[in-house]
Design an enzyme around this catalytic site. Structure first.
Site, PDB file in Angstrom:
ATOM      1  N   GLU A  69       3.891   4.569  11.919  1.00 30.89           N
ATOM      2  CA  GLU A  69       4.299   3.801  10.741  1.00 30.89           C
ATOM      3  C   GLU A  69       4.410   2.339  11.176  1.00 30.89           C
ATOM      4  O   GLU A  69       4.517   2.036  12.356  1.00 30.89           O
ATOM      5  CB  GLU A  69       5.656   4.280  10.229  1.00 30.89           C
ATOM      6  N   ARG A 104       0.447  -5.527  -2.342  1.00 36.43           N
ATOM      7  CA  ARG A 104      -0.842  -4.968  -2.732  1.00 36.43           C
ATOM      8  C   ARG A 104      -0.886  -4.631  -4.228  1.00 36.43           C
ATOM      9  O   ARG A 104      -1.918  -4.780  -4.872  1.00 36.43           O
ATOM     10  CB  ARG A 104      -1.189  -3.737  -1.896  1.00 36.43           C
ATOM     11  N   TYR A 155     -14.169  -0.784  -1.841  1.00 38.14           N
ATOM     12  CA  TYR A 155     -12.915  -0.034  -1.807  1.00 38.14           C
ATOM     13  C   TYR A 155     -11.768  -0.968  -1.419  1.00 38.14           C
ATOM     14  O   TYR A 155     -11.912  -1.790  -0.503  1.00 38.14           O
ATOM     15  CB  TYR A 155     -13.018   1.110  -0.784  1.00 38.14           C
ATOM     16  N   ASN A 184       0.155  -0.838   3.251  1.00 38.31           N
ATOM     17  CA  ASN A 184       1.435  -0.872   2.536  1.00 38.31           C
ATOM     18  C   ASN A 184       2.340  -1.998   3.018  1.00 38.31           C
ATOM     19  O   ASN A 184       3.298  -2.377   2.357  1.00 38.31           O
ATOM     20  CB  ASN A 184       2.152   0.486   2.613  1.00 38.31           C
ATOM     21  N   TYR A 231      -1.908  -3.299  12.452  1.00 38.05           N
ATOM     22  CA  TYR A 231      -1.632  -2.171  11.560  1.00 38.05           C
ATOM     23  C   TYR A 231      -2.788  -2.023  10.563  1.00 38.05           C
ATOM     24  O   TYR A 231      -2.798  -2.613   9.477  1.00 38.05           O
ATOM     25  CB  TYR A 231      -0.294  -2.366  10.841  1.00 38.05           C
ATOM     26  N   LYS A 275      -6.985   3.915   5.729  1.00 37.17           N
ATOM     27  CA  LYS A 275      -7.503   3.315   4.492  1.00 37.17           C
ATOM     28  C   LYS A 275      -8.796   2.556   4.773  1.00 37.17           C
ATOM     29  O   LYS A 275      -9.706   2.547   3.947  1.00 37.17           O
ATOM     30  CB  LYS A 275      -6.455   2.359   3.900  1.00 37.17           C
TER      31      LYS A 275
END
Ligand SMILES: *[C@@H]1O[C@H](CO)[C@@H](O)[C@H](O)[C@H]1NC(C)=O
Ligand SMILES: *[C@@H]1O[C@H](CO)[C@@H](O)[C@H](O)[C@H]1NC(C)=O
Ligand SMILES: *[C@@H]1O[C@H](CO)[C@@H](O)[C@H](O)[C@H]1NC(C)=O
Length: 355
Positions: free
Chosen positions: A133, A197, A235, A240, A246, A250
């Protein structure tokens, strides 16, 4: 006479020679036995085979996985079959916490310090802190200084660097793109109006059609992200939260594996370019406004030649998406096997991870 005398004296001298040879041989033998004995005493019985040059047993290491990530029980993979890494003994059996060579802790599952096997901790044992994370979604960090020996995360400067994916070179051949009928897709499950986002999306959608999939949107084709996104030209690979290195699935899976050009929001373009070619993606920072980005996408939609330039990398590279969690456990084990016995402690986990 001559012969007889020789026979006698010769026999005597032959005996003398034989006696000294016997003495030398037994001395050599004693020294050898002593050497082996001392060698084994110092280095342990495993090194014995080294003397004969046939080291048939690979070094075995035991890696104890303290928490099964997110509390989900799963069968542990065989590192030899999956990744050709020998001698890995993966276990979740906590009674082995003293003899294990290392213990792996998944950060998300630490919620009570009394849970960590602090007592009778061997100083040769390595404690590995594992987290995928971002800092924005990791609590406790400041209280975890001075406990772990190694870090394992998506950050490049981790002791064990595990990205969400990477490109690897392949033999050059043509580029075949799936047939693309649609323009722009986004798959999102964690919808939060405060996230940058979502705010960017709200602006962008005023200027270009965006098909949103996931919990709050359309249903995926056959429940399959790659199948769904493959029909799109672009796309939205929006992270996040924005942090150094990071860059998640995605980008690697949702966009690259679907052969859709990723429009990224995450760390800086400079940071992305450490991992992927500069002309393989579009960064939201490349445009002064969401409207400008929308105009550019519409331009590329009409200009196939310019659009296809975003796939030049496919001539030389393929995408690897790391598989949770076998690849992580086995990589940790492989690193452990290759490591020496130098000690290290991660003193300031929070500052390092947030940097
Ligand atoms: C794995 O390690 C444990 C603890 O050291 C040991 O009891 C077990 O025999 C090992 N298993 C293998 C396959 O080496
Ligand atoms: C865990 O290891 C201990 C000690 O080797 C053993 O007695 C016990 O049966 C193991 N438990 C499981 C669930 O394998
Ligand atoms: C691991 O960290 C602990 C705690 O700081 C330390 O006592 C130990 O020597 C370290 N061991 C290794 C192998 O780095």
């Amino acid at each position: 006479m001559e012969k007889l005398r020789c026979w006698r004296t010769c026999r005597r001298s032959r005996w003398r020679i034989f006696r000294s040879q016997l003495l030398a041989a037994s001395l050599t033998f004693t020294v050898l036995v002593l050497y082996i004995f001392i060698h084994v005493l110092i280095t342990g019985p495993n090194s014995f085979s080294l003397l004969w040059g046939t080291n048939s047993q690979p070094k075995q290491v035991t890696l104890l996985i303290w928490y099964e990530p997110f509390g989900r029980k799963r069968r542990l993979g065989d590192c030899h079959i999956l990744f050709n890494i020998n001698g890995c003994n993966l276990t979740t059996n906590r009674s082995l916490h003293q003899e294990a060579d290392a213990i792996l802790f998944h950060h998300r599952d630490i919620n009570d310090f009394t849970d960590l096997p602090m007592r009778k901790r061997q100083s040769s044992q390595r404690w590995i802190w594992m987290n995928f994370e971002s800092p924005s979604h990791s609590s406790w960090l400041t209280s975890l200084g001075g406990i772990f020996n190694w870090t394992m995360s998506y950050k490049v400067d981790s002791d064990i660097f595990m990205p969400y994916g990477y490109l690897f070179s392949k033999k050059s051949d043509g580029i075949v793109l799936p047939h693309k009928r649609k323009l722009l897709a986004w798959v999102i499950s964690n919808w939060n109006e405060d996230h940058e986002r979502v705010q960017y999306y709200n602006e962008l959608r005023k200027h270009v059609q965006i098909d949103v999939y996931g919990r709050y949107g359309l249903e995926l084709k056959d429940d399959n992200i790659i199948k769904t996104v493959s029909e799109y030209k672009f796309y939205l690979a929006f992270e996040n939260s924005l942090h150094t290195d990071y860059i998640t699935e995605k980008l690697w899976r949702n966009a690259f594996q679907s052969s859709a050009v990723p429009i990224v929001m995450g760390p800086s373009r400079y940071n992305y370019e450490m991992f992927i070619p500069r002309n393989s993606f579009i960064h939201v920072d490349d445009f002064s406004s969401p409207k400008k980005l929308a105009m550019y996408l519409k331009y590329l939609d009409k200009n196939t030649h310019m659009y296809r330039r975003y796939f030049t990398w496919k001539k030389h590279y393929d995408v690897h998406v790391t598989s949770f969690w076998d690849e992580h456990f086995c990589t940790a084990c492989g690193t452990l096997k290759a490591a020496g016995n130098q000690h290290r402690t991660v003193t300031d986990l929070a500052n390092w991870f947030e940097s």
